[in-house]
Design a protein around this motif. Structure first.
Motif: not given
Length: 323
Positions: A3-17
């Motif tokens: 039930t515990k949630t976090l609000r996180l920022r997307v720092a990086r998006i990387t194509p890995v395949a």
């Protein structure tokens, strides 16, 4: 689901395949994130969807400043992976659960890790930890070709030399990893971990049984109901489900989940992960004996009066469900 949630920022998006992207998530105020163990996943609230989706953490569990997940775009999926690829951008904020671990890395003298496709994600976290702590381990990673091998640059780096073996079958499993030969011998105290497509996991299960691996030393992570079925040691049989409200009788064939058959016949049941971990599709059983195949009931017994219809089946020939 926690039930515990976090609000996180997307720092990086990387194509890995090809068709696979990694998403690095950090706290918005720079604070350390809750600890996680190798094999853990996050429940992610995906933009444009009502429900959560589960994605394994693939970074080193020793890192407290970030979580890294990887998502393979699935054109035939339920929309979660497409939404992650199409609607999540750097700088966005995502709501996620604290880490949940249904696939823990237990103590062993040595480890054999077998991954297929996007199934590399939990095993990569394990490999990072095992390498850092000096454990004995080997990883076999199966993919169609080099372009679809996620994290290939990392896996072929000097730090993993001699530990990681890549197998490319060009779409023909017969040309890929010989699982039966690989598992024909087992060192004392070795544990086996596997995550990947249902066909690979079924082959690993059959090879482990054939070569008499102790079943408590064999561990699978399934992302789908088909994967859960593939890893189960007991062959599936047909059974019947009766709907208490109407008396309608539905046949559940081997290889099909109760949830999918209910949907085919227009019966609506709330669901989310559809892999037996979140508990959303929990349904009351009025008669019959369910065969539980979920990971949701770990701290309390599931009993015979309820079941998760996304993955669980029946020990009896018939179940009467409160639907």
């Amino acid at each position: 689901m926690t039930t515990k949630t976090l609000r996180l920022r997307v720092a990086r998006i990387t194509p890995v395949a090809e068709g696979i992207r990694s998403f690095e998530l950090v706290s918005r105020d720079g604070r350390a994130l809750p600890d996680f163990e190798a094999g853990a996943h996050l429940d992610v609230q995906v933009p444009t969807l009502n429900g959560m989706r589960q994605y394994s953490l693939c970074n080193d569990p020793g890192e407290t400043h970030r979580y890294v997940i990887a998502v393979q775009r699935d054109a035939n999926g339920r929309g979660g992976s497409r939404a992650m690829h199409d609607h999540v951008h750097m700088g966005d904020t995502l709501t996620v659960s604290e880490p949940v671990n249904d696939f823990p890395l237990l103590y062993a003298r040595s480890y054999v890790l077998i991954a297929g496709g996007i199934g590399i994600t939990p095993l990569l976290s394990m490999a990072r930890l095992l390498e850092r702590t000096g454990a004995e381990w080997v990883l076999h990673y199966c993919a169609r070709d080099a372009g679809r091998t996620a994290f290939r640059e990392l896996l072929t780096s000097p730090s993993f030399a001699g530990r990681v073996h890549l197998h490319h079958d060009g779409g023909d499993p017969a040309k890929g990893l010989d699982v039966r030969a690989l598992l024909s011998t087992r060192g004392p105290g070795t544990r086996l971990y596997c995550c990947g497509p249902s066909g690979l996991m079924k082959a690993v299960r059959e090879a482990a049984l054939l070569n008499r691996w102790p079943w408590e030393k064999v561990h699978f992570e399934a992302f789908t109901a088909e994967g859960t079925s593939a890893t189960h040691a007991t062959p599936e049989e047909d059974f019947e489900v009766t709907l208490r409200s109407t008396g309608q009788v539905l046949r559940i064939p081997a290889g099909k989940s109760v949830l999918n058959v209910l949907r085919t016949h227009g019966v609506k049941v709330e669901s989310d992960c559809e892999a037996g971990s979140c508990g959303t599709c929990l349904t009351r059983v009025c008669e019959g004996t369910p065969e539980h195949r979920d990971t949701f009931f770990q701290t309390e017994p599931a009993g015979e009066a309820r079941m998760l219809v996304c993955v669980s089946r029946a020990r009896s020939k018939r179940l009467v469900l409160d639907l």
